[in-house]
Design an enzyme around this catalytic site. Structure first.
Site, PDB file in Angstrom:
ATOM      1  N   ILE A 124       0.838  -1.209   0.000  1.00 51.08           N
ATOM      2  CA  ILE A 124       0.000   0.000   0.000  1.00 51.08           C
ATOM      3  C   ILE A 124       0.864   1.248   0.000  1.00 51.08           C
ATOM      4  O   ILE A 124       0.668   2.165  -0.803  1.00 51.08           O
ATOM      5  CB  ILE A 124      -0.947  -0.022   1.214  1.00 51.08           C
ATOM      6  CG1 ILE A 124      -1.903  -1.205   1.120  1.00 51.08           C
ATOM      7  CG2 ILE A 124      -1.730   1.292   1.305  1.00 51.08           C
ATOM      8  CD1 ILE A 124      -2.708  -1.458   2.382  1.00 51.08           C
ATOM      9  N   GLU A 133     -13.506  -0.123  17.585  1.00 54.54           N
ATOM     10  CA  GLU A 133     -14.390   0.011  16.421  1.00 54.54           C
ATOM     11  C   GLU A 133     -15.734  -0.660  16.669  1.00 54.54           C
ATOM     12  O   GLU A 133     -15.754  -1.836  17.023  1.00 54.54           O
ATOM     13  CB  GLU A 133     -13.715  -0.597  15.179  1.00 54.54           C
ATOM     14  CG  GLU A 133     -12.449   0.142  14.779  1.00 54.54           C
ATOM     15  CD  GLU A 133     -11.902  -0.290  13.424  1.00 54.54           C
ATOM     16  OE1 GLU A 133     -12.530  -1.143  12.764  1.00 54.54           O
ATOM     17  OE2 GLU A 133     -10.857   0.235  13.015  1.00 54.54           O
ATOM     18  N   ASP A 144      -9.632   6.374   9.320  1.00 58.17           N
ATOM     19  CA  ASP A 144     -10.519   5.320   8.845  1.00 58.17           C
ATOM     20  C   ASP A 144     -10.523   4.135   9.802  1.00 58.17           C
ATOM     21  O   ASP A 144     -11.353   3.233   9.655  1.00 58.17           O
ATOM     22  CB  ASP A 144     -10.085   4.861   7.449  1.00 58.17           C
ATOM     23  CG  ASP A 144     -11.062   3.879   6.813  1.00 58.17           C
ATOM     24  OD1 ASP A 144     -12.276   4.189   6.790  1.00 58.17           O
ATOM     25  OD2 ASP A 144     -10.626   2.815   6.348  1.00 58.17           O
ATOM     26  N   ASP A 204      10.615   2.710   7.432  1.00 58.09           N
ATOM     27  CA  ASP A 204      10.275   1.293   7.449  1.00 58.09           C
ATOM     28  C   ASP A 204      11.571   0.508   7.587  1.00 58.09           C
ATOM     29  O   ASP A 204      12.394   0.497   6.661  1.00 58.09           O
ATOM     30  CB  ASP A 204       9.540   0.894   6.166  1.00 58.09           C
ATOM     31  CG  ASP A 204       8.997  -0.527   6.215  1.00 58.09           C
ATOM     32  OD1 ASP A 204       9.598  -1.376   6.913  1.00 58.09           O
ATOM     33  OD2 ASP A 204       7.974  -0.799   5.561  1.00 58.09           O
ATOM     34  N   ALA A 224      -4.684   2.528   8.263  1.00 57.58           N
ATOM     35  CA  ALA A 224      -4.041   1.215   8.331  1.00 57.58           C
ATOM     36  C   ALA A 224      -4.648   0.379   9.451  1.00 57.58           C
ATOM     37  O   ALA A 224      -5.515  -0.467   9.210  1.00 57.58           O
ATOM     38  CB  ALA A 224      -2.533   1.384   8.519  1.00 57.58           C
ATOM     39  N   ARG A 225      -4.215   0.614  10.687  1.00 61.57           N
ATOM     40  CA  ARG A 225      -4.741  -0.081  11.854  1.00 61.57           C
ATOM     41  C   ARG A 225      -4.796   0.894  13.026  1.00 61.57           C
ATOM     42  O   ARG A 225      -3.862   1.673  13.256  1.00 61.57           O
ATOM     43  CB  ARG A 225      -3.866  -1.283  12.238  1.00 61.57           C
ATOM     44  CG  ARG A 225      -4.107  -2.529  11.388  1.00 61.57           C
ATOM     45  CD  ARG A 225      -5.489  -3.109  11.653  1.00 61.57           C
ATOM     46  NE  ARG A 225      -5.745  -4.349  10.937  1.00 61.57           N
ATOM     47  CZ  ARG A 225      -6.334  -4.434   9.753  1.00 61.57           C
ATOM     48  NH1 ARG A 225      -6.669  -3.315   9.115  1.00 61.57           N
ATOM     49  NH2 ARG A 225      -6.562  -5.596   9.193  1.00 61.57           N
ATOM     50  N   HIS A 278     -13.889   2.560   8.508  1.00 57.18           N
ATOM     51  CA  HIS A 278     -13.016   1.463   8.074  1.00 57.18           C
ATOM     52  C   HIS A 278     -13.368   1.022   6.650  1.00 57.18           C
ATOM     53  O   HIS A 278     -13.669  -0.148   6.394  1.00 57.18           O
ATOM     54  CB  HIS A 278     -13.119   0.286   9.048  1.00 57.18           C
ATOM     55  CG  HIS A 278     -11.887  -0.572   9.050  1.00 57.18           C
ATOM     56  ND1 HIS A 278     -11.383  -1.140  10.187  1.00 57.18           N
ATOM     57  CD2 HIS A 278     -11.053  -0.968   8.051  1.00 57.18           C
ATOM     58  CE1 HIS A 278     -10.303  -1.847   9.903  1.00 57.18           C
ATOM     59  NE2 HIS A 278     -10.083  -1.761   8.606  1.00 57.18           N
TER      60      HIS A 278
END
Length: 349
Positions: free
Chosen positions: A179, A288, A283, A198, A258-259, A307
């Protein structure tokens, strides 16, 4: 005959699994199908029987499995109990970026191969992340809502309230997998300078892609837009937190599609109130859906979506096809491409 359970939901329907495997299987006529439909996404996923991000119950899944040797699924709760009470099961093919709804230790112990589907929603999630950036930078949701309510916000054109462009901006991406690499390509097309943090990215690859690989703290200090694209692991939980969020330039925009666990949500209201954080686009969440008393409900300069980053029809078809492709390789006795527990990989017969 080989019995296959297609355990879908309202996004990746059981029929998508069935059609995809019939197309990919070496002998479709040698397959018999059982189906199960989980309530996700109408009902949120959650922990079930010791596995995460699952939908439905263990009892429903066990009844649907019957004598199935192969299961294709997205959200079904393949807990230790389910795996141990399904002795004919040989393969669980999960059409997600990671098989978080499967007890991998139990699967390995019982000799059940588990596969997954990396990159299935990469294009959808990348496009959505860029959309959130643009919406936050240019106040698109709030100006739309106010105009619908009869308010013409001419003051959004004043210098103090004007938005920011991606062209010439420094955008930081935390995570550079399938992504993140697409997001980087799109941002560079807009004319942004892209920084990446990263630890698993090859510096040579970053250089070839035209992005700058830096430490997380440096990325936060330099980026006017930051977007999260890392996987959630014990090491990355609250990767962005009260300490390092203060490194962001004043007025920066933060995007998380993402999370939820990557971000510590507790310091965000104060950072928004002070203006240290200029806008926030989310998102995903720590809980959640967020509870009714969530402090960011109705906060200014906050965009929230439920989400939806991966929610495209192409993603559903791609997910089913990747999962079915793994099952077809299993049936042919070939090596699978995406195995979560390679020690037990083996053919179906």
């Amino acid at each position: 005959m080989t019995t296959v359970l297609a355990a879908g939901d309202a996004f990746v329907a059981p029929e998508l699994f069935v059609d995809a495997l019939r197309e990919a299987a070496p002998e479709p006529s040698a397959l018999t199908f059982r189906t199960l439909r989980a309530p996700w996404p109408i009902e949120p996923f959650g922990p079930v029987g010791g596995v995460d991000e699952a939908s439905g119950t263990e009892e429903e899944l066990l009844e649907a499995l019957g004598d199935a040797e192969i299961a294709l699924t997205q959200m079904a709760p393949f807990s230790a109990r389910v795996i141990r009470e399904a002795p004919r099961l040989r393969l669980i093919s999960v059409c997600r970026g990671g098989p978080v709804n499967v007890d991998l230790a139990a699967a390995t112990e019982e000799g059940v191969t588990v596969s997954y589907a990396p990159g299935r929603n990469a294009a959808a999630a990348a496009e959505f992340a860029v959309g959130l950036m643009l919406a936050a930078l240019r106040r698109i949701p709030s100006s739309d809502a106010e105009l619908r309510n009869g308010t013409w916000r001419g003051d959004y054109y004043t210098y103090e309230n004007a938005g920011l462009e991606l062209e010439g901006a420094v955008a930081g991406l935390v995570g550079y997998g399938a992504i993140g690499s697409i997001v980087a390509r799109v941002l560079r097309a807009f004319g942004a300078t892209v920084l990446v943090s990263d630890p698993y990215t090859d510096p040579a690859r970053a250089a070839a892609d035209g992005v700058e690989l830096v430490a997380l703290d440096e990325l936060l200090r330099r980026s006017s837009v930051v977007s999260l694209h890392a996987r959630l692991t014990p090491e990355t939980r609250h990767l962005l937190n009260a300490d390092n969020l203060r490194l962001l330039p004043r007025g920066a925009v933060l995007v998380n599609s993402a999370r939820g666990g990557l971000l510590d949500y507790a310091p965000l209201p104060a950072l928004l109130d002070s203006g240290d954080l200029g806008a926030l686009a989310l998102d995903v969440y720590d809980v959640e859906p967020p509870p009714a008393d969530w402090p960011l409900h109705g906060a200014p300069n906050v965009i929230t979506t439920p989400h939806l980053a991966g929610a495209t029809r192409q993603t559903a078809h791609r997910a089913a096809a990747i999962s079915a492709g793994e099952a077809a390789r299993f049936l042919r006795g070939e090596r699978l491409r995406f195995v979560a527990n390679p020690a037990v990989e083996g053919p179906a017969s």
